[in-house]
Design a protein around this motif. Structure first.
Motif, PDB file in Angstrom:
ATOM      1  N   THR A   1      -6.270 -11.367  12.358  1.00 20.99           N
ATOM      2  CA  THR A   1      -6.918 -12.716  12.537  1.00 20.99           C
ATOM      3  C   THR A   1      -6.230 -14.007  11.825  1.00 20.99           C
ATOM      4  OG1 THR A   1      -9.162 -11.612  12.682  1.00 20.99           O
ATOM      5  CG2 THR A   1      -9.079 -14.181  12.604  1.00 20.99           C
TER       6      THR A   1
ATOM      7  N   ASN B   1      -4.149 -17.413  13.803  1.00 23.87           N
ATOM      8  CA  ASN B   1      -4.693 -18.916  13.480  1.00 23.87           C
ATOM      9  C   ASN B   1      -3.451 -19.769  13.179  1.00 23.87           C
ATOM     10  OD1 ASN B   1      -7.190 -18.254  14.371  1.00 23.87           O
ATOM     11  ND2 ASN B   1      -7.772 -17.530  12.400  1.00 23.87           N
TER      12      ASN B   1
ATOM     13  N   VAL C   1      -1.118 -20.586  15.955  1.00 26.09           N
ATOM     14  CA  VAL C   1      -1.588 -21.691  16.621  1.00 26.09           C
ATOM     15  C   VAL C   1      -1.169 -22.951  16.265  1.00 26.09           C
ATOM     16  CG1 VAL C   1      -3.919 -22.608  17.591  1.00 26.09           C
ATOM     17  CG2 VAL C   1      -3.366 -20.246  17.833  1.00 26.09           C
TER      18      VAL C   1
ATOM     19  N   THR D   1     -12.555 -26.907   7.466  1.00 23.38           N
ATOM     20  CA  THR D   1     -12.479 -25.984   8.607  1.00 23.38           C
ATOM     21  C   THR D   1     -13.747 -24.961   8.450  1.00 23.38           C
ATOM     22  OG1 THR D   1      -9.983 -26.252   8.926  1.00 23.38           O
ATOM     23  CG2 THR D   1     -11.108 -24.694  10.310  1.00 23.38           C
TER      24      THR D   1
ATOM     25  N   THR E   1     -15.758 -21.657  10.278  1.00 16.95           N
ATOM     26  CA  THR E   1     -15.110 -20.618  11.084  1.00 16.95           C
ATOM     27  C   THR E   1     -16.305 -20.202  12.060  1.00 16.95           C
ATOM     28  OG1 THR E   1     -15.217 -18.915   9.412  1.00 16.95           O
ATOM     29  CG2 THR E   1     -13.052 -20.101   9.606  1.00 16.95           C
TER      30      THR E   1
ATOM     31  N   ASP F   1     -15.776 -14.703  14.732  1.00 18.33           N
ATOM     32  CA  ASP F   1     -14.466 -14.042  14.749  1.00 18.33           C
ATOM     33  C   ASP F   1     -13.370 -14.611  13.955  1.00 18.33           C
ATOM     34  OD1 ASP F   1     -14.348 -16.562  16.192  1.00 18.33           O
ATOM     35  OD2 ASP F   1     -13.323 -15.724  18.035  1.00 18.33           O
TER      36      ASP F   1
ATOM     37  N   THR G   1     -12.121 -17.721  13.844  1.00 21.91           N
ATOM     38  CA  THR G   1     -11.270 -18.746  14.268  1.00 21.91           C
ATOM     39  C   THR G   1     -12.209 -20.039  14.033  1.00 21.91           C
ATOM     40  OG1 THR G   1     -12.442 -18.495  16.597  1.00 21.91           O
ATOM     41  CG2 THR G   1     -10.119 -17.387  16.351  1.00 21.91           C
TER      42      THR G   1
ATOM     43  N   TRP H   1     -12.313 -27.252  18.123  1.00 22.00           N
ATOM     44  CA  TRP H   1     -10.886 -27.828  18.337  1.00 22.00           C
ATOM     45  C   TRP H   1     -10.528 -28.999  17.522  1.00 22.00           C
ATOM     46  CZ3 TRP H   1      -9.648 -32.314  20.254  1.00 22.00           C
ATOM     47  CH2 TRP H   1     -10.653 -33.252  20.973  1.00 22.00           C
TER      48      TRP H   1
ATOM     49  N   TYR I   1      -8.297 -23.931   6.362  1.00 19.20           N
ATOM     50  CA  TYR I   1      -8.150 -23.420   7.528  1.00 19.20           C
ATOM     51  C   TYR I   1      -7.914 -21.979   7.514  1.00 19.20           C
ATOM     52  CZ  TYR I   1      -5.950 -22.861  12.112  1.00 19.20           C
ATOM     53  OH  TYR I   1      -5.779 -22.567  13.321  1.00 19.20           O
TER      54      TYR I   1
ATOM     55  N   GLY J   1      -5.961 -19.326   7.858  1.00 19.10           N
ATOM     56  CA  GLY J   1      -4.765 -18.677   8.235  1.00 19.10           C
ATOM     57  C   GLY J   1      -3.927 -18.028   7.191  1.00 19.10           C
TER      58      GLY J   1
END
Length: 338
Positions: free
Chosen positions: A120, A124, A127, A193, A195, A198, A200, A204, A289, A291
């Protein structure tokens, strides 16, 4: 006899054309790609060895970093044995590398498969970095082309000065400034951020600030590269001939200068992919974030070697693919311009 006759009459004997078979060229490209992949795979293996050795030199280990308060020395020893930390580092490195071709990145210090942990987080990051790379390409080419329409003019000098200034600012400094202006002062965008279930980002809009933090410095760098490439191409004889023919500056730029400069521009943008993945570590930490930056920060704190090596391997593979694609695009553009 035929040669003598041709010489006597002044005719130039015909030279048979040598045409390289397409199959031979294709095999040459395949061989070159294979050689590049092998060389970069060996480089990545050496880097992973450095990662294992570097974590080994850090104070403490995964057993002590993830231990609970009050654990005895016997408990720590049992945990080190469970994690395999009582084995030589070379043996652990070999075991981890042997599972890499099958996609097995080992097990984290918390007992989670590293592959599942990054399933996951890494998309991220891709992206985020991919969006920043796309924006960097569009903005840098646009700004450099805009400045190239009037060389040595006010706009050209302004773009050059600003691109140098923004490139000198680290990503995390840009991130903090963006949070201060666009979140704390104005309240336009979220500073952190959140989440979904899932893993993400929940909205946006939470991608905007981290994407801008990565885009701004690399736009400065690539604008300088693109501007220099356009300036070099503008001195080519066929470009000067187009100018003397009275073609409009915009048409000369789009039809003659920019196509010739694209190989250099593509190489510069592809090189930024590695910098963007590296900068994502700091930027993702600032914005929380979800990631690989957050995963890597936790792994370093936990001395979790398999996770650190897994992040390094995935990032190295992604950078290799981007650079290889850029090499192929550059060769195709160069061949097409001949």
């Amino acid at each position: 006899m035929a040669g003598q006759l041709s010489t006597e009459t002044g005719a130039v004997p015909a030279v048979p054309a040598v045409v390289a078979p397409r199959g031979g060229r294709a095999w040459a490209v395949v061989a070159r790609v294979g050689l590049v992949l092998l060389r970069r795979a060996l480089l990545l293996a050496a880097l992973l060895a450095v990662v294992f050795a570097g974590v080994e030199l850090l104070p403490g280990d995964a057993a002590s970093a993830t231990s609970e308060r009050g654990e005895s020395a016997a408990d720590l020893a049992a945990r080190r044995h469970e994690l395999g930390l009582d084995r030589p580092v070379l043996e652990r490195f070999w075991d981890w590398m042997s599972g890499l071709p099958t996609g097995d990145l080992g097990t984290s210090a918390h007992g989670q498969p590293v592959t599942g942990l990054l399933t996951t987080a890494f998309p991220n990051t891709l992206v985020l970095s991919g969006t920043a790379l796309l924006l960097t390409a569009v903005l840098s080419v646009t700004l450099a082309s805009w400045a190239a329409l009037r060389p040595e003019g006010l706009l050209d000098r302004t773009v050059t000065s600003l691109s140098t200034a923004v490139f000198a600012v680290p990503e995390f400094v840009v991130a903090v400034a963006l949070v201060l202006v666009l979140s704390l002062w104005t309240g336009w965008l979220p500073a952190v951020t959140l989440t979904d279930s899932d893993g993400t980002p929940a909205s946006w809009t939470m991608l905007i600030l981290p994407t801008l933090a990565l885009t701004v410095p690399q736009t400065g760098w690539n604008t300088r590269i693109a501007r220099a490439a356009l300036a070099d191409e503008a001195r080519a004889p066929y470009v000067e001939a187009a100018v003397l023919d009275g073609l409009p500056p915009g048409r000369v730029l789009l039809r003659h200068v920019l196509p010739g400069a694209l190989p250099t521009i593509a190489t510069g943008i592809a090189t930024s992919s590695g910098v963007l993945l590296g900068g994502a570590v700091a930027v993702e930490t600032v914005f929380n974030y979800p990631g690989i930056g957050v995963v890597l920060s936790s792994a370093v704190a936990d001395r979790d070697t398999p996770v650190i090596a897994g992040v390094t391997a995935l990032a190295g593979a992604a950078i290799t693919v981007v650079l290889l694609g850029a090499d192929l695009v550059r060769d195709r553009l160069t061949a097409g311009g001949r």
